[in-house]
Write a protein that holds these residues in place. Structure first.
Motif, PDB file in Angstrom:
ATOM      1  N   SER A  29       0.804  -1.212   0.000  1.00  0.00           N
ATOM      2  CA  SER A  29       0.000   0.000   0.000  1.00  0.00           C
ATOM      3  C   SER A  29       0.841   1.268   0.000  1.00  0.00           C
ATOM      4  O   SER A  29       0.322   2.333  -0.288  1.00  0.00           O
ATOM      5  N   GLN A  30       2.144   1.171   0.332  1.00  0.00           N
ATOM      6  CA  GLN A  30       2.984   2.353   0.377  1.00  0.00           C
ATOM      7  C   GLN A  30       3.680   2.625  -0.952  1.00  0.00           C
ATOM      8  O   GLN A  30       4.466   3.562  -1.045  1.00  0.00           O
ATOM      9  N   THR A  31       3.432   1.800  -1.956  1.00  0.00           N
ATOM     10  CA  THR A  31       4.013   2.063  -3.265  1.00  0.00           C
ATOM     11  C   THR A  31       3.303   3.243  -3.917  1.00  0.00           C
ATOM     12  O   THR A  31       2.077   3.267  -3.993  1.00  0.00           O
ATOM     13  N   ALA A  32       4.078   4.223  -4.357  1.00  0.00           N
ATOM     14  CA  ALA A  32       3.468   5.384  -5.008  1.00  0.00           C
ATOM     15  C   ALA A  32       2.820   4.946  -6.311  1.00  0.00           C
ATOM     16  O   ALA A  32       3.433   4.241  -7.111  1.00  0.00           O
ATOM     17  N   PRO A  33       1.578   5.350  -6.568  1.00  0.00           N
ATOM     18  CA  PRO A  33       0.902   4.955  -7.814  1.00  0.00           C
ATOM     19  C   PRO A  33       1.543   5.645  -9.012  1.00  0.00           C
ATOM     20  O   PRO A  33       2.446   6.479  -8.849  1.00  0.00           O
ATOM     21  N   PRO A  34       1.108   5.324 -10.235  1.00  0.00           N
ATOM     22  CA  PRO A  34       1.609   6.056 -11.408  1.00  0.00           C
ATOM     23  C   PRO A  34       1.456   7.555 -11.210  1.00  0.00           C
ATOM     24  O   PRO A  34       0.551   8.028 -10.514  1.00  0.00           O
ATOM     25  N   PHE A  35       2.336   8.318 -11.853  1.00  0.00           N
ATOM     26  CA  PHE A  35       2.436   9.741 -11.539  1.00  0.00           C
ATOM     27  C   PHE A  35       1.119  10.484 -11.722  1.00  0.00           C
ATOM     28  O   PHE A  35       0.724  11.284 -10.867  1.00  0.00           O
ATOM     29  N   GLN A  37      -1.888   9.443 -11.534  1.00  0.00           N
ATOM     30  CA  GLN A  37      -2.807   9.081 -10.453  1.00  0.00           C
ATOM     31  C   GLN A  37      -2.377   9.712  -9.132  1.00  0.00           C
ATOM     32  O   GLN A  37      -3.206  10.196  -8.360  1.00  0.00           O
ATOM     33  N   LEU A  38      -1.085   9.730  -8.884  1.00  0.00           N
ATOM     34  CA  LEU A  38      -0.581  10.343  -7.655  1.00  0.00           C
ATOM     35  C   LEU A  38      -0.900  11.837  -7.629  1.00  0.00           C
ATOM     36  O   LEU A  38      -1.335  12.373  -6.597  1.00  0.00           O
ATOM     37  N   LEU A  39      -0.697  12.521  -8.754  1.00  0.00           N
ATOM     38  CA  LEU A  39      -1.000  13.954  -8.805  1.00  0.00           C
ATOM     39  C   LEU A  39      -2.476  14.198  -8.569  1.00  0.00           C
ATOM     40  O   LEU A  39      -2.855  15.164  -7.899  1.00  0.00           O
ATOM     41  N   ASN A  40      -3.317  13.341  -9.090  1.00  0.00           N
ATOM     42  CA  ASN A  40      -4.757  13.501  -8.899  1.00  0.00           C
ATOM     43  C   ASN A  40      -5.155  13.274  -7.449  1.00  0.00           C
ATOM     44  O   ASN A  40      -6.162  13.819  -6.981  1.00  0.00           O
ATOM     45  N   GLN A  41      -4.367  12.480  -6.724  1.00  0.00           N
ATOM     46  CA  GLN A  41      -4.682  12.180  -5.331  1.00  0.00           C
ATOM     47  C   GLN A  41      -4.147  13.233  -4.358  1.00  0.00           C
ATOM     48  O   GLN A  41      -4.377  13.114  -3.151  1.00  0.00           O
ATOM     49  N   TYR A 133       3.875  23.009  -8.488  1.00  0.00           N
ATOM     50  CA  TYR A 133       3.787  21.825  -7.633  1.00  0.00           C
ATOM     51  C   TYR A 133       3.845  20.543  -8.456  1.00  0.00           C
ATOM     52  O   TYR A 133       4.534  19.582  -8.087  1.00  0.00           O
ATOM     53  N   ALA A 134       3.122  20.519  -9.582  1.00  0.00           N
ATOM     54  CA  ALA A 134       3.156  19.328 -10.442  1.00  0.00           C
ATOM     55  C   ALA A 134       4.565  19.070 -10.960  1.00  0.00           C
ATOM     56  O   ALA A 134       5.006  17.915 -11.061  1.00  0.00           O
ATOM     57  N   THR A 135       5.286  20.143 -11.277  1.00  0.00           N
ATOM     58  CA  THR A 135       6.666  19.993 -11.740  1.00  0.00           C
ATOM     59  C   THR A 135       7.556  19.439 -10.635  1.00  0.00           C
ATOM     60  O   THR A 135       8.351  18.518 -10.852  1.00  0.00           O
ATOM     61  N   GLU A 136       7.427  20.001  -9.435  1.00  0.00           N
ATOM     62  CA  GLU A 136       8.236  19.525  -8.308  1.00  0.00           C
ATOM     63  C   GLU A 136       7.900  18.076  -7.963  1.00  0.00           C
ATOM     64  O   GLU A 136       8.794  17.287  -7.632  1.00  0.00           O
ATOM     65  N   LEU A 137       6.619  17.729  -8.033  1.00  0.00           N
ATOM     66  CA  LEU A 137       6.231  16.352  -7.736  1.00  0.00           C
ATOM     67  C   LEU A 137       6.800  15.390  -8.777  1.00  0.00           C
ATOM     68  O   LEU A 137       7.268  14.294  -8.436  1.00  0.00           O
ATOM     69  N   ALA A 138       6.771  15.799 -10.054  1.00  0.00           N
ATOM     70  CA  ALA A 138       7.340  14.948 -11.102  1.00  0.00           C
ATOM     71  C   ALA A 138       8.840  14.775 -10.909  1.00  0.00           C
ATOM     72  O   ALA A 138       9.385  13.666 -11.068  1.00  0.00           O
ATOM     73  N   GLN A 139       9.529  15.845 -10.559  1.00  0.00           N
ATOM     74  CA  GLN A 139      10.965  15.746 -10.338  1.00  0.00           C
ATOM     75  C   GLN A 139      11.272  14.872  -9.136  1.00  0.00           C
ATOM     76  O   GLN A 139      12.221  14.076  -9.154  1.00  0.00           O
ATOM     77  N   ALA A 140      10.467  14.999  -8.070  1.00  0.00           N
ATOM     78  CA  ALA A 140      10.679  14.142  -6.902  1.00  0.00           C
ATOM     79  C   ALA A 140      10.390  12.680  -7.242  1.00  0.00           C
ATOM     80  O   ALA A 140      11.099  11.775  -6.774  1.00  0.00           O
TER      81      ALA A 140
END
Length: 420
Positions: A29-35, A37-41, A133-140
């Protein structure tokens, strides 16, 4: 030799499979979903909540701007104490009065227009903030993948150094190499093992950073997809209008909001009228009397000139920031397109260097095992291979950053979804 790459692909495939299973246990459950989906969450993440609060504040101010002045009620009593000789008691009177201010000079309409402009500016800032934020999240997200690839490369190098050490020990045992060569090989292996531990620490830090940005209290243990592999499929960028970038829209919206604030301050210089209406009851009279009037302040000392001058100075600054934003957007657009092209060429060159270094190490190892080359040549070939692998990762990072910057100018995430 590239076992790390195969391990990574299996890890991504396993993560994607587990995410598709609705009844899987908490272990995955701690695996980050596809990007995407993660951004949408992340709509409730603190970084996004800050932007929502800014818009909500602007809406509250705009709603308050529509409010009209409140009336005030007064009660006066005269001649109810004091010298009551003669007919003084008969002169007692009580007045109930209502005062209603009336705004003149278009103050309310100016406030409403300023409030609406404030909402537009806050909305523009929110969209720009979401893009950032979306850019920073993608880079992270990609930094986790980079860290995982560094671990795989470090594991490959440790595996290769271990194999080289076995060969060196065999040659030393056969008297074909000096004991010093074996010590060199052992030192090289210890160094690579230390670098492997560093790679693991960098992966932990990258996962913590991704979890913090996503607003997750428990750190992720991995990611479900590869963003770097998705960059191999080149997207059609098309023309980019610098004047439509969010940084320009924010500057222009803020300039409009400041201009509306200047109008508000100018309108405040017009005095308001206070209408008065009341009922007066005379003790000696048989019925009440109606009183009415109005009051107007005289603008002799305070004409709001200081606030007007301050607002006009703010407007000058906002206009300068808007002009600077337009220039920055034009330069940034040209730079982003150039960086994307350069990053793609750099990645292609890094692939060629990788193939050359890999072949050089293969030939050096064959020659060393056959006793036709010294250990130092093998170590140098492996160093070149490690450097080429590092160049591959550096090129991937540069490519990711360039694509992320271009996507932000286009108002898109790095995977191509629009940000509202």
């Amino acid at each position: 030799m590239m076992n790390g790459q195969f391990r990574r692909r299996r890890a991504f495939a396993l993560a994607g499979t587990l995410l598709a299973l609705p009844s899987a246990g908490t272990a995955w459950s701690q695996t980050a979903p596809p990007f995407a989906q993660l951004l949408n969450q992340t709509r409730d993440a603190p970084h996004v909540a800050i932007l929502e609060a800014d818009v909500a504040r602007a809406r509250g101010i705009a709603g308050q701007a529509r409010a009209r002045p409140n009336p005030s009620i007064s009660l006066y009593a005269e001649n109810f104490v004091g010298d009551l000789t003669g007919n003084a008691r008969d002169q007692q009177q009580t007045t109930l009065q209502i005062d209603q201010p009336f705004e003149l000079g278009g103050k309310r309409s100016a406030r409403i227009a300023a409030g609406e402009a404030g909402i537009a500016a806050a909305t523009a800032r929110s969209r720009h903030g979401r893009l950032v934020y979306a850019t920073e999240l993608a880079q992270a997200y990609a930094r986790v993948e980079i860290a995982d690839r560094r671990i795989g490369l470090a594991e490959d190098e440790v595996e290769e150094a271990t194999a080289d050490l076995k060969v060196a020990r065999a040659l030393v045992g056969a008297g074909k190499e000096a004991r010093l060569r074996q010590v060199h090989a052992e030192t090289e292996l210890n160094t690579l093992e230390a670098e492997l531990e560093t790679a693991h620490a960098q992966q932990t830090a990258a996962l913590a950073r991704l979890s913090a940005l996503a607003g997750v209290s428990t750190a992720f243990t991995g990611i479900a997809e590869s963003l770097l592999d998705r960059l191999d499929a080149r997207t059609v960028t098309g023309p980019i209008d610098p004047m439509q970038t969010t940084i320009v829209r924010v500057a222009e919206a803020e300039r409009e909001a400041v201009a509306r604030a200047v109008t508000v301050q100018q309108r405040l210089a017009t005095p308001n009228v206070v209408g008065q209406f009341g009922v007066r009851q005379l003790r000696a009279a048989s019925g009440p009397a109606i009183v009415a009037g109005f009051s107007v302040p005289l603008p002799l000392f305070d004409r709001n000139r200081g606030n007007i001058a301050a607002a006009q100075a703010d407007l000058q600054g906002a206009e300068a920031r808007a002009a600077a934003a337009r220039l920055d957007a034009e330069a940034g657009t040209r730079a982003a397109l150039a960086l994307v092209q350069a990053a793609d060429r750099r990645a292609t060159a890094a692939d060629r260097a990788m193939r050359t270094a890999n072949e050089g190490y293969r030939l050096a190892r064959i020659a060393y095992e056959a006793g036709k080359a010294p250990l130092i040549e093998l170590l140098a070939a492996r160093h070149n291979l490690g450097a080429a692998r590092g160049v591959i990762l550096d090129a991937a990072i540069a490519r990711l950053d360039a694509r992320a910057g271009l996507a932000r100018l286009q108002g898109l995430t790095i995977t191509g979804e629009p940000v509202q």
